[in-house]
Design a protein around this motif. Structure first.
Motif, PDB file in Angstrom:
ATOM      1  N   PRO A 122      23.373  16.037   3.208  1.00 56.13           N
ATOM      2  CA  PRO A 122      21.975  16.149   2.787  1.00 56.13           C
ATOM      3  C   PRO A 122      21.341  14.770   2.607  1.00 56.13           C
ATOM      4  N   LEU A 123      20.106  14.664   3.038  1.00 53.75           N
ATOM      5  CA  LEU A 123      19.357  13.413   2.869  1.00 53.75           C
ATOM      6  C   LEU A 123      18.156  13.656   1.967  1.00 53.75           C
ATOM      7  N   ILE A 124      17.745  12.597   1.266  1.00 55.58           N
ATOM      8  CA  ILE A 124      16.459  12.641   0.577  1.00 55.58           C
ATOM      9  C   ILE A 124      15.405  12.068   1.514  1.00 55.58           C
ATOM     10  N   GLU A 125      14.264  12.740   1.530  1.00 48.05           N
ATOM     11  CA  GLU A 125      13.146  12.275   2.350  1.00 48.05           C
ATOM     12  C   GLU A 125      12.084  11.689   1.434  1.00 48.05           C
ATOM     13  N   VAL A 126      11.638  10.488   1.767  1.00 47.24           N
ATOM     14  CA  VAL A 126      10.592   9.826   0.989  1.00 47.24           C
ATOM     15  C   VAL A 126       9.413   9.612   1.918  1.00 47.24           C
ATOM     16  N   GLU A 127       8.231   9.974   1.444  1.00 49.44           N
ATOM     17  CA  GLU A 127       7.058   9.953   2.319  1.00 49.44           C
ATOM     18  C   GLU A 127       5.911   9.189   1.667  1.00 49.44           C
ATOM     19  N   ASP A 128       5.163   8.483   2.489  1.00 49.07           N
ATOM     20  CA  ASP A 128       3.936   7.838   2.028  1.00 49.07           C
ATOM     21  C   ASP A 128       2.773   8.782   2.318  1.00 49.07           C
ATOM     22  N   PRO A 129       2.159   9.370   1.295  1.00 55.41           N
ATOM     23  CA  PRO A 129       1.139  10.406   1.540  1.00 55.41           C
ATOM     24  C   PRO A 129      -0.012   9.911   2.409  1.00 55.41           C
ATOM     25  N   ALA A 130      -0.367   8.644   2.293  1.00 52.77           N
ATOM     26  CA  ALA A 130      -1.548   8.154   3.017  1.00 52.77           C
ATOM     27  C   ALA A 130      -1.304   8.083   4.523  1.00 52.77           C
ATOM     28  N   THR A 131      -0.069   7.852   4.920  1.00 45.49           N
ATOM     29  CA  THR A 131       0.213   7.641   6.344  1.00 45.49           C
ATOM     30  C   THR A 131       1.131   8.704   6.928  1.00 45.49           C
ATOM     31  N   GLY A 132       1.822   9.469   6.080  1.00 45.28           N
ATOM     32  CA  GLY A 132       2.804  10.422   6.577  1.00 45.28           C
ATOM     33  C   GLY A 132       4.110   9.773   7.021  1.00 45.28           C
ATOM     34  N   ARG A 133       4.208   8.461   6.903  1.00 41.39           N
ATOM     35  CA  ARG A 133       5.446   7.763   7.262  1.00 41.39           C
ATOM     36  C   ARG A 133       6.590   8.239   6.373  1.00 41.39           C
ATOM     37  N   ALA A 163       0.815  -1.218   0.000  1.00 44.73           N
ATOM     38  CA  ALA A 163       0.000   0.000   0.000  1.00 44.73           C
ATOM     39  C   ALA A 163       0.846   1.264   0.000  1.00 44.73           C
ATOM     40  N   VAL A 164       2.123   1.147   0.365  1.00 44.67           N
ATOM     41  CA  VAL A 164       2.976   2.344   0.455  1.00 44.67           C
ATOM     42  C   VAL A 164       3.232   2.921  -0.932  1.00 44.67           C
ATOM     43  N   ARG A 165       3.008   4.226  -1.062  1.00 44.89           N
ATOM     44  CA  ARG A 165       3.366   4.927  -2.301  1.00 44.89           C
ATOM     45  C   ARG A 165       4.502   5.876  -1.961  1.00 44.89           C
ATOM     46  N   PRO A 166       5.731   5.494  -2.290  1.00 46.92           N
ATOM     47  CA  PRO A 166       6.882   6.323  -1.893  1.00 46.92           C
ATOM     48  C   PRO A 166       7.004   7.566  -2.773  1.00 46.92           C
ATOM     49  N   VAL A 167       6.927   8.718  -2.154  1.00 44.41           N
ATOM     50  CA  VAL A 167       7.025   9.990  -2.877  1.00 44.41           C
ATOM     51  C   VAL A 167       8.220  10.769  -2.337  1.00 44.41           C
ATOM     52  N   TRP A 168       9.111  11.167  -3.231  1.00 48.48           N
ATOM     53  CA  TRP A 168      10.263  11.993  -2.832  1.00 48.48           C
ATOM     54  C   TRP A 168       9.752  13.412  -2.617  1.00 48.48           C
ATOM     55  N   THR A 169       9.868  13.890  -1.376  1.00 56.78           N
ATOM     56  CA  THR A 169       9.263  15.166  -1.018  1.00 56.78           C
ATOM     57  C   THR A 169      10.270  16.263  -0.716  1.00 56.78           C
ATOM     58  N   ARG A 170      11.427  15.888  -0.134  1.00 57.97           N
ATOM     59  CA  ARG A 170      12.349  16.922   0.335  1.00 57.97           C
ATOM     60  C   ARG A 170      13.793  16.480   0.246  1.00 57.97           C
ATOM     61  N   VAL A 171      14.700  17.475   0.270  1.00 55.46           N
ATOM     62  CA  VAL A 171      16.131  17.272   0.500  1.00 55.46           C
ATOM     63  C   VAL A 171      16.482  18.166   1.678  1.00 55.46           C
ATOM     64  N   ALA A 205      15.586   4.266  -0.229  1.00 59.88           N
ATOM     65  CA  ALA A 205      14.697   4.968   0.707  1.00 59.88           C
ATOM     66  C   ALA A 205      13.252   4.515   0.519  1.00 59.88           C
ATOM     67  N   ALA A 206      12.857   4.314  -0.737  1.00 53.93           N
ATOM     68  CA  ALA A 206      11.498   3.833  -1.017  1.00 53.93           C
ATOM     69  C   ALA A 206      11.299   2.444  -0.424  1.00 53.93           C
ATOM     70  N   ALA A 207      12.311   1.598  -0.592  1.00 51.69           N
ATOM     71  CA  ALA A 207      12.220   0.229  -0.071  1.00 51.69           C
ATOM     72  C   ALA A 207      12.159   0.238   1.457  1.00 51.69           C
ATOM     73  N   LYS A 208      12.952   1.098   2.070  1.00 54.81           N
ATOM     74  CA  LYS A 208      12.936   1.188   3.536  1.00 54.81           C
ATOM     75  C   LYS A 208      11.561   1.646   4.019  1.00 54.81           C
ATOM     76  N   LEU A 209      10.997   2.630   3.325  1.00 58.84           N
ATOM     77  CA  LEU A 209       9.680   3.141   3.707  1.00 58.84           C
ATOM     78  C   LEU A 209       8.633   2.023   3.669  1.00 58.84           C
ATOM     79  N   ALA A 210       8.645   1.242   2.597  1.00 52.46           N
ATOM     80  CA  ALA A 210       7.616   0.206   2.428  1.00 52.46           C
ATOM     81  C   ALA A 210       7.815  -0.938   3.425  1.00 52.46           C
ATOM     82  N   THR A 211       9.064  -1.359   3.626  1.00 55.49           N
ATOM     83  CA  THR A 211       9.288  -2.495   4.524  1.00 55.49           C
ATOM     84  C   THR A 211       9.103  -2.086   5.978  1.00 55.49           C
ATOM     85  N   SER A 212       9.413  -0.843   6.305  1.00 54.03           N
ATOM     86  CA  SER A 212       9.149  -0.361   7.669  1.00 54.03           C
ATOM     87  C   SER A 212       7.652  -0.371   7.963  1.00 54.03           C
TER      88      SER A 212
END
Lengths: 488, 488
Positions: B177-188, B83-91, B298-305
């Motif tokens: 600097p880090l890239i931030e990846v966020e799941d819009p539905a959960t804010g994770r 269900a996770v949709r990884p979206v790159w939102t910030r640096v 980062a996307a993979a970490k978001l989904a597996t977390s």
């Protein structure tokens, strides 16, 4: 023991009463069915009689097959084709690139495929003519443009007669910007127009204010930006390198150009970003997954033209469709076109459209197939099956089949799904007639009425008749030439 | 009749004197050789005893297999992952993204893999620590940095403990600097650092003025430009869409990221072109074919977390290597790492290097394999065999094998060479132990000495021992839960 229909009692007895029977079946598929039904193991051989089963043609084919003069000519032609390194060097108005279009006393338009009169043109090509007449200011309405064409004032010549190629209708008018592709070693050049993208496009026969606005923007904004970026870059873009990479990335560089278009954008992005209108140009290029098609075509035209004109060569150096007829040119047969009626495209249609709406096969884009791309490299593009139909297995088999009618493999263009073997390149008229295998083409589908545009994409082939006619025109080289003792 | 070694007379008699014999052989390969030599048709089954042949573990595995509570837990975990949709939102600087790195009273560095003390670190990770200490201004020479680490002032924690991942050494320091990846539905959210490109890179353990200069440029020029472009774009970049496309274009999004990196550049080019230093930033991105790797991670970490923490789930939610040990985390087993010694990588080496120079398997990048990418999607990337070794057939077989140890297929990530089937996703500890098939990883190879960098790329696997230890930690759910009648 019951006799089986269509089999002698002896054969039927073998099948039903004796040891397991293994049969190799040659010819019409029905031959294999009866013994298979009876339980025999039948291997159907994919064999067709050479030269479409015509005895006289088959004899000439046999004389040309393995003929030393023909073999030597084809080696030379293929070597020339493979030696070409297509480099994108310039963007310039068609009137500056092509002398005949620079003659302001003429109202000349170039079109796709073999020669064709206005009166014979299909719907999408007529639309292209109308759009070009509006763009050039020769007419101020579609109706006026049609009257102008009816009056005989407009002249029409094939793009191919001017070292140019255009996809679908392929209409090139004097003010349209062209890309120039050059072989640095020889200075030879070839041209294509700029790709309009997806949606409503003149090349597919769409007409309207949106279509005209984009064409004008391409001339006034896009072309100058590309020129400036090439200038800032300070050197051309090696299209062979882009094509080679794209084949590793799911493109076959005819009907799938997603990777190549993106790679070309990557090549140019840094130099584009300091030109005027950089943002809108980059946005346009980002959205255009067909952008590379016209580069692929110009590169293919450059390479196949280099191979043209070797006496006795049976290499196909052009393959183009005007929507009414398909034509091929052959390296050893001068400027003649060998034509047949255009085929229907077997494909997938956009919602609301079907085969009854489709124009027959159209466009110069099949030049990519003469260069080992498109249908010949279908194995590189498994994802294209979702767009043109078919399965991954069929895609792999198509590239293998195309190798049977090709003279060589391209050492730079490799097919990852086939273990990295080179793309089959260089269609041999003899091999097509010997095997009955015809070149497969991936292509878009235009609506048959002018003004509408693309309605699908699919697969088709070059008609065998083109090759059959080319064979009729071939002379068997004299034996003293064949044995290498005479003077050329 | 001569008796055959290792066979009873009866068996030998069957082979030599009787009708054709067909044998299915299970177990060590040598079993199959004698009858094969004698002419029998032998099919060797790829079967290994479950749970590495240990009876007690095999019993527990049998109890967990098909257990309703475990099945339900895994369905829930997989559903969360998919269900996770990884979206790159910030640096943003690491100190702003990760609270512990924002604590200026600490000198904390994050590293790849399971926890590891400075004294135990391998060469390339030590080099990463030295480079980070120089970058932060904590030391003014490599020697001073080593003394600082020896003194115990520096602290070390795994990236994974802070929802972050880093390739190879994986060192993340506060100013990077880090890239931030966020799941819009959960804010994770999840994080990774920016990829340095090819050549001499800190992540591979290279050190030197060139390496430090690039790291500083990434912080002062690249990161602000990316931030500005994201701002101009006005929305994040959907990494699921990029990944899905890249799998159609020859990437497996771990060790081949050519397509995804180019697609990401295309996404951003128009918005980048109006930022400061646009040209040098676009040039850097154009040259960096690994650019997408850290986004993929980062996307993979978001989904597996998101899938982690479901009681009784046997889903692997992390798989990481610190260059000394490999560790996995399992969804139903809390924060524990189940570790084994790091494996050697079987691969292709750059000129002048060989296996004796190689550091064992290292980096958080195997998180991509827990997300169905990398080795699990190897069938998508036939061209990678030229970089990591192996054949196209092995690549296809690897994706098929990985499906046998996976709980699901990713509906968005499709493998064109396998007819568009979804990528196998969600490693099941039970399936690994039942089949003896271990997860395959595509990876780079670091030199084992600090300061040198990448020396090759190849394939390796997760050690079975990690899964064996995880099984030991699993409790069999009580039967009332299993039958669904009790309270959870």
């Amino acid at each position: 023991m019951t006799a089986l229909p269509g089999l002698s009692d002896e054969t039927a007895g073998l099948l039903l009463g004796g040891a397991p029977v293994r049969i190799a079946a040659v010819g019409v598929p029905e031959f294999a069915e009866v013994p298979r039904t009876a339980g025999a193991e039948v291997t159907a051989l994919d064999w067709r009689p050479p030269a479409a089963g015509e005895p006289e043609a088959a004899w000439r084919l046999a004389e040309l097959t393995g003929h030393p003069a023909v073999e030597a000519a084809n080696r030379e032609a293929v070597a020339r084709l493979l030696a070409v390194r297509p480099v994108w060097t310039r963007v310039l108005p068609a009137r500056e690139a092509i002398a005949a279009l620079g003659d302001r006393s003429r109202r000349l338009l170039l079109h796709a495929g073999p020669p064709l009169a206005w009166s014979a043109m299909c719907g999408p090509m007529r639309a292209g003519v109308i759009g070009a007449a509006l763009l050039e200011g020769w007419a101020d309405s579609p109706e006026a443009a049609e009257r102008l064409a009816d009056s005989g004032v407009l002249e029409f010549e094939p793009c191919h007669h001017h070292e140019a190629v255009g996809p679908m209708g392929g209409i090139i008018s004097p003010s349209m910007p062209l890309i120039e592709v050059e072989d640095p070693a020889t200075g030879r050049r070839a041209y294509s127009n700029l790709n309009e993208g997806a949606g409503r496009c003149l090349r597919y026969g769409a007409l309207g204010a949106d279509v005209m606005e984009r064409l004008r923007w391409m001339g006034t904004v896009l072309a100058p930006a590309l020129s400036a970026a090439l200038g800032a870059r300070g050197e051309g873009v090696d299209l062979r390198a882009v094509t080679a990479q794209a084949l590793q990335m799911g493109d076959e560089c005819h009907s799938r150009n997603t990777a190549a278009s993106t790679l070309l954008l990557r090549e140019l992005a840094a130099d584009l970003c300091e030109t005027a209108h950089a943002r809108e140009v980059l946005r346009f290029l980002s959205d255009n997954h067909y952008w590379f098609l016209n580069f692929s075509m110009a590169a293919a035209k450059l390479a196949t033209s280099a191979a043209h004109g070797v006496p006795h060569s049976t290499l196909v150096t052009a393959f183009a469709r005007n929507g009414v007829e398909v034509g091929i040119r052959v390296g050893g047969l001068g400027d003649a076109w060998f034509t047949a009626p255009a085929t229907q495209v077997r494909g997938l249609y956009f919602a609301g459209y079907g085969p009854e709406d489709a124009n027959p096969d159209i466009g110069d884009s099949a030049i990519t197939e003469t260069y080992g791309l498109g249908g010949f490299s279908l194995a590189a593009a498994p994802a294209i099956t979702g767009f043109v139909g078919g399965t991954v297995e069929e895609a792999l088999r198509t590239s293998r089949d195309m190798a049977r009618i090709s003279l060589a493999r391209h050492e730079a263009y490799r097919l990852p799904a086939l273990g990295g073997v080179g793309a089959p390149v260089g269609i041999d008229v003899r091999a097509v007639l010997d095997t009955g295998i015809v070149p497969v083409v991936t292509t878009g589908i235009s609506h048959r009425e002018p003004g509408i545009g693309q309605i699908g994409a699919g697969l088709t082939h070059a008609p065998l008749e083109c090759f059959r006619k080319a064979l009729d025109a071939m002379a068997v080289p004299a034996s003293e030439i064949a044995s290498g003792t005479g003077s050329p």
